[in-house]
Design an enzyme around this catalytic site. Structure first.
Site, PDB file in Angstrom:
ATOM      1  CG  ASP A 107      -8.153   3.917   6.783  1.00  0.00           C
ATOM      2  OD1 ASP A 107      -7.800   4.659   7.732  1.00  0.00           O
ATOM      3  OD2 ASP A 107      -8.734   4.349   5.765  1.00  0.00           O
TER       4      ASP A 107
ATOM      5  N   GLY B 216      -0.318   4.243   0.274  1.00  0.00           N
ATOM      6  CA  GLY B 216      -1.164   5.306   0.825  1.00  0.00           C
ATOM      7  C   GLY B 216      -0.399   6.062   1.896  1.00  0.00           C
ATOM      8  CG  PHE B 217      -2.232   9.361   3.922  1.00  0.00           C
ATOM      9  CD1 PHE B 217      -1.599  10.576   3.761  1.00  0.00           C
ATOM     10  CD2 PHE B 217      -3.494   9.195   3.381  1.00  0.00           C
ATOM     11  CE1 PHE B 217      -2.206  11.621   3.084  1.00  0.00           C
ATOM     12  CE2 PHE B 217      -4.116  10.233   2.705  1.00  0.00           C
ATOM     13  CZ  PHE B 217      -3.479  11.438   2.553  1.00  0.00           C
ATOM     14  N   GLY B 218      -0.048   5.533   5.129  1.00  0.00           N
ATOM     15  CA  GLY B 218       0.741   4.709   6.038  1.00  0.00           C
ATOM     16  C   GLY B 218       1.961   4.129   5.344  1.00  0.00           C
TER      17      GLY B 218
ATOM     18  CB  ALA C 198      -4.722  11.183   6.461  1.00  0.00           C
TER      19      ALA C 198
ATOM     20  CB  VAL D  46      -1.215  -7.972  -2.211  1.00  0.00           C
ATOM     21  CG1 VAL D  46      -0.956  -9.086  -1.205  1.00  0.00           C
ATOM     22  CG2 VAL D  46       0.049  -7.185  -2.483  1.00  0.00           C
TER      23      VAL D  46
ATOM     24  CD  GLU E  67     -13.939  18.237   3.714  1.00  0.00           C
ATOM     25  OE1 GLU E  67     -13.291  18.970   4.461  1.00  0.00           O
ATOM     26  OE2 GLU E  67     -13.408  17.332   3.039  1.00  0.00           O
TER      27      GLU E  67
ATOM     28  N   GLY F 116       0.819  -1.209   0.000  1.00  0.00           N
ATOM     29  CA  GLY F 116       0.000   0.000   0.000  1.00  0.00           C
ATOM     30  C   GLY F 116       0.848   1.252   0.000  1.00  0.00           C
TER      31      GLY F 116
HETATM   32  C1  LIG Z   1     -13.184  10.643   0.177  1.00  0.00           C
HETATM   33  C2  LIG Z   1     -12.306  10.550   1.404  1.00  0.00           C
HETATM   34  C3  LIG Z   1     -12.032  11.684   2.127  1.00  0.00           C
HETATM   35  C4  LIG Z   1     -11.230  11.621   3.254  1.00  0.00           C
HETATM   36  N1  LIG Z   1     -10.956  12.761   3.933  1.00  0.00           N
HETATM   37  C5  LIG Z   1     -10.118  12.730   4.990  1.00  0.00           C
HETATM   38  C6  LIG Z   1      -9.767  13.927   5.667  1.00  0.00           C
HETATM   39  O1  LIG Z   1     -10.239  15.015   5.329  1.00  0.00           O
HETATM   40  N2  LIG Z   1      -8.891  13.838   6.696  1.00  0.00           N
HETATM   41  C7  LIG Z   1      -8.352  12.637   7.084  1.00  0.00           C
HETATM   42  O2  LIG Z   1      -7.550  12.608   8.009  1.00  0.00           O
HETATM   43  N3  LIG Z   1      -8.674  11.494   6.481  1.00  0.00           N
HETATM   44  C8  LIG Z   1      -9.540  11.509   5.437  1.00  0.00           C
HETATM   45  N4  LIG Z   1      -9.868  10.347   4.797  1.00  0.00           N
HETATM   46  C9  LIG Z   1      -9.347   9.077   5.313  1.00  0.00           C
HETATM   47  C10 LIG Z   1      -7.909   8.849   4.890  1.00  0.00           C
HETATM   48  O3  LIG Z   1      -7.770   9.056   3.510  1.00  0.00           O
HETATM   49  C11 LIG Z   1      -7.508   7.425   5.279  1.00  0.00           C
HETATM   50  O4  LIG Z   1      -7.649   7.289   6.682  1.00  0.00           O
HETATM   51  C12 LIG Z   1      -6.075   7.133   4.900  1.00  0.00           C
HETATM   52  O5  LIG Z   1      -5.939   7.204   3.488  1.00  0.00           O
HETATM   53  C13 LIG Z   1      -5.649   5.762   5.382  1.00  0.00           C
HETATM   54  O6  LIG Z   1      -4.328   5.550   5.002  1.00  0.00           O
HETATM   55  P1  LIG Z   1      -3.805   4.079   4.727  1.00  0.00           P
HETATM   56  O7  LIG Z   1      -2.342   4.209   4.434  1.00  0.00           O
HETATM   57  O8  LIG Z   1      -4.248   3.161   5.795  1.00  0.00           O
HETATM   58  O9  LIG Z   1      -4.577   3.622   3.412  1.00  0.00           O
HETATM   59  P2  LIG Z   1      -4.749   4.340   2.002  1.00  0.00           P
HETATM   60  O10 LIG Z   1      -4.250   5.715   2.017  1.00  0.00           O
HETATM   61  O11 LIG Z   1      -6.164   4.087   1.601  1.00  0.00           O
HETATM   62  O12 LIG Z   1      -3.786   3.499   1.054  1.00  0.00           O
HETATM   63  C14 LIG Z   1      -3.979   2.141   0.803  1.00  0.00           C
HETATM   64  C15 LIG Z   1      -3.212   1.762  -0.447  1.00  0.00           C
HETATM   65  O13 LIG Z   1      -3.193   0.340  -0.551  1.00  0.00           O
HETATM   66  C16 LIG Z   1      -3.424  -0.043  -1.883  1.00  0.00           C
HETATM   67  N5  LIG Z   1      -4.003  -1.382  -1.850  1.00  0.00           N
HETATM   68  C17 LIG Z   1      -5.124  -1.784  -1.190  1.00  0.00           C
HETATM   69  N6  LIG Z   1      -5.314  -3.103  -1.340  1.00  0.00           N
HETATM   70  C18 LIG Z   1      -4.307  -3.546  -2.114  1.00  0.00           C
HETATM   71  C19 LIG Z   1      -3.965  -4.830  -2.645  1.00  0.00           C
HETATM   72  N7  LIG Z   1      -4.695  -5.911  -2.376  1.00  0.00           N
HETATM   73  N8  LIG Z   1      -2.870  -4.939  -3.439  1.00  0.00           N
HETATM   74  C20 LIG Z   1      -2.119  -3.829  -3.712  1.00  0.00           C
HETATM   75  N9  LIG Z   1      -2.388  -2.603  -3.240  1.00  0.00           N
HETATM   76  C21 LIG Z   1      -3.471  -2.465  -2.453  1.00  0.00           C
HETATM   77  C22 LIG Z   1      -4.380   1.015  -2.413  1.00  0.00           C
HETATM   78  O14 LIG Z   1      -4.305   1.105  -3.826  1.00  0.00           O
HETATM   79  C23 LIG Z   1      -3.860   2.279  -1.718  1.00  0.00           C
HETATM   80  O15 LIG Z   1      -2.894   2.942  -2.489  1.00  0.00           O
HETATM   81  C24 LIG Z   1     -10.675  10.377   3.655  1.00  0.00           C
HETATM   82  C25 LIG Z   1     -10.958   9.232   2.910  1.00  0.00           C
HETATM   83  C26 LIG Z   1     -11.766   9.313   1.790  1.00  0.00           C
HETATM   84  C27 LIG Z   1     -12.041   8.075   0.985  1.00  0.00           C
END
Ligand SMILES: Cc1cc2nc3c(=O)[nH]c(=O)nc-3n(C[C@H](O)[C@H](O)[C@H](O)COP(=O)(O)OP(=O)(O)OC[C@H]3O[C@@H](n4cnc5c(N)ncnc54)[C@H](O)[C@@H]3O)c2cc1C
Length: 414
Positions: free
Chosen positions: A301, A14-16, A316, A80, A171, A12
């Site tokens: 998440d 993403g942010f984490g 995030a 994955v 929003e 992933g």
């Molecule tokens: C519309 C929206 C608005 C939001 N607004 C806010 C806000 O204003 N403030 C705030 O703090 N938070 C906000 N959030 C929440 C925040 O975005 C999440 O809490 C944060 O992104 C979680 O980070 P993460 O690293 O756990 O996962 P993510 O950032 O979701 O990253 C997960 C990554 O894993 C990848 N992935 C997933 N499954 C697989 C797999 N099987 N194989 C390969 N890759 C995979 C995905 O493609 C993605 O790139 C919002 C979320 C959404 C959807």
């Protein structure tokens, strides 16, 4: 095996995951970041893509570009499908990948709470294709409304429902109202604005539940001023694409329902063979390790961890702080030192409701209106990744602010 040969696989970008990869830049390990997409997405601004304010590339950046200066970094664009803890191996769309340490950060997905009709006909907002679909759908409704002679059908095309009174729903509703009332009215001069309805449906009796009461009330007032019909205690029973039925029995004809009512952990969690907790999140130890698998960490998440008796929210900052922290714990493990427990530092919450309007509770400072809006702008610009993205988003926002425009009003499919 020498320590320098240890492979840390991070699932992933993403942010984490991205923050974990960055924080391991000087560690004696090989970092392999995998994601099904080749980019990191700034999800908090997705609603602006959905409402034609920003283009997708302004809120996303290729993972390879972000980390290309990092010598111990490699990226693989794969999906994955399974994790084999015993064999220390991931199954992916391009074959297996072995690891010494594994950081799972696959995030979440839209939670329709088993409402199949909503999953089929409603519009979720979790990734770029979702945002583009909403943009196309909303703009197409206006084009069709212009061709529709029947007044009732026209109103159905021009009724927009957002479900969920959390930050994303608030929003989204605010931005939709401004798109329609400040911009589309100019594109469709023959449109009768009285035909347009925007409803925000919330199942409980409050919006923005994590905010103090004063800010919650300010948010409701601002939404009303933007002609958004906020309904409390409005629980959705089903939706057939043409009308939404509430549990109260009320039926509202609407061709657009945007579902912002919940998220749950990534479906990858269900393949791990570990009993999930609330919202499908995997309970982790305070060190962020999976019980029984000291080399496996889950963050963001996808992870379930309580602090002071409350689950950490799916936001995030939690994912960012966990990403940075997990890197420190991996380095400790490599040095044979005991691991430390994670502690989340809550910086507060913000939500914007359109131009000059926001509510903010940041570092104990509570603000509404213009001051909160400026705080929101500043914090989001700082957090966006990449100078180019910051610059283009700023230019777009300034343009929209001064000229009441939205740059990305394109319908990119039928
Ligand atoms: C519309 C929206 C608005 C939001 N607004 C806010 C806000 O204003 N403030 C705030 O703090 N938070 C906000 N959030 C929440 C925040 O975005 C999440 O809490 C944060 O992104 C979680 O980070 P993460 O690293 O756990 O996962 P993510 O950032 O979701 O990253 C997960 C990554 O894993 C990848 N992935 C997933 N499954 C697989 C797999 N099987 N194989 C390969 N890759 C995979 C995905 O493609 C993605 O790139 C919002 C979320 C959404 C959807």
């Amino acid at each position: 095996m020498a320590q320098a040969d240890k492979v840390v696989v991070i699932v992933g970008a993403g942010f984490g995951g991205l923050n974990a990869a960055r924080a391991l830049r000087r560690a004696p390990v090989q970092v392999v970041l995998v994601d099904r997409n080749n980019y990191h997405l700034f999800q908090p601004l997705l609603y602006q893509v959905a409402t034609a304010g920003l283009e997708p590339e302004e809120i996303a950046r290729p993972a390879r570009a972000i980390l290309r200066g990092q010598r111990n970094f490699d990226f693989r664009m794969v999906d994955v499908t399974q994790v084999d803890f015993a064999a220390k191996r991931l199954e992916t769309s391009a074959g297996p990948i072995s690891y010494d340490f594994l950081v799972l950060a696959p995030g979440g997905e839209t939670n329709f709470f088993g409402l199949e009709s909503m999953q089929r006909h409603g519009l979720g907002l979790k990734d770029i294709p979702d945002a583009i679909e909403i943009r196309n759908h909303v703009l197409t409704c206006f084009e069709q409304a212009m061709l529709e002679p029947d007044a009732e059908k026209r109103r159905e095309l021009l009724t927009f429902i957002v479900v969920g009174g959390g930050p994303t729903g608030v929003e989204m509703a605010g931005a939709l109202s401004e798109l329609i009332r400040l911009v589309l009215v100019k594109d469709y001069p023959r449109l009768n604005i009285k035909d347009v309805r925007i409803l925000l449906l919330e199942a409980t009796d409050k919006l923005l539940a994590a905010m103090p009461e004063r800010l919650r009330e300010a948010a409701v007032k601002t939404l009303w001023r933007k002609w958004i019909d906020v309904r409390f205690g409005a629980q959705v029973a089903d939706y057939d694409g043409k009308q939404i039925r509430l549990k109260s029995g009320e039926i509202i004809p609407a061709q657009t329902v945007i579902w912002a009512a919940g998220v749950r952990a990534s479906p990858l969690n269900a393949t791990l063979g570990v009993a999930p907790g609330r919202q499908g999140r995997i309970p982790v130890q305070p060190t962020l390790q999976v019980p029984g698998h000291p080399e496996v960490f889950i963050i963001g998440d996808a992870a379930y961890l309580e602090q002071d008796g409350e689950p950490l929210p799916m936001v995030a900052p939690v994912a960012i702080q966990m990403g940075q922290f997990v890197a420190r714990n991996i380095k400790r493990q490599l040095r044979g030192q005991p691991l430390e427990p994670f502690r989340y530092r809550d910086q507060g919450t913000l939500a914007t409701i359109g131009r000059n309007a926001a509510v903010a509770n940041v570092y104990g400072i509570k603000a509404t209106g213009f001051v909160a809006w400026v705080m929101w702008l500043g914090i989001h610009i700082i957090q966006l990744i990449g100078f180019r993205n910051k610059l283009f988003v700023l230019i777009n926002w300034a343009w929209d602010y001064f000229f009441y425009e939205r740059a990305a009003r394109l319908i990119t499919r039928d």
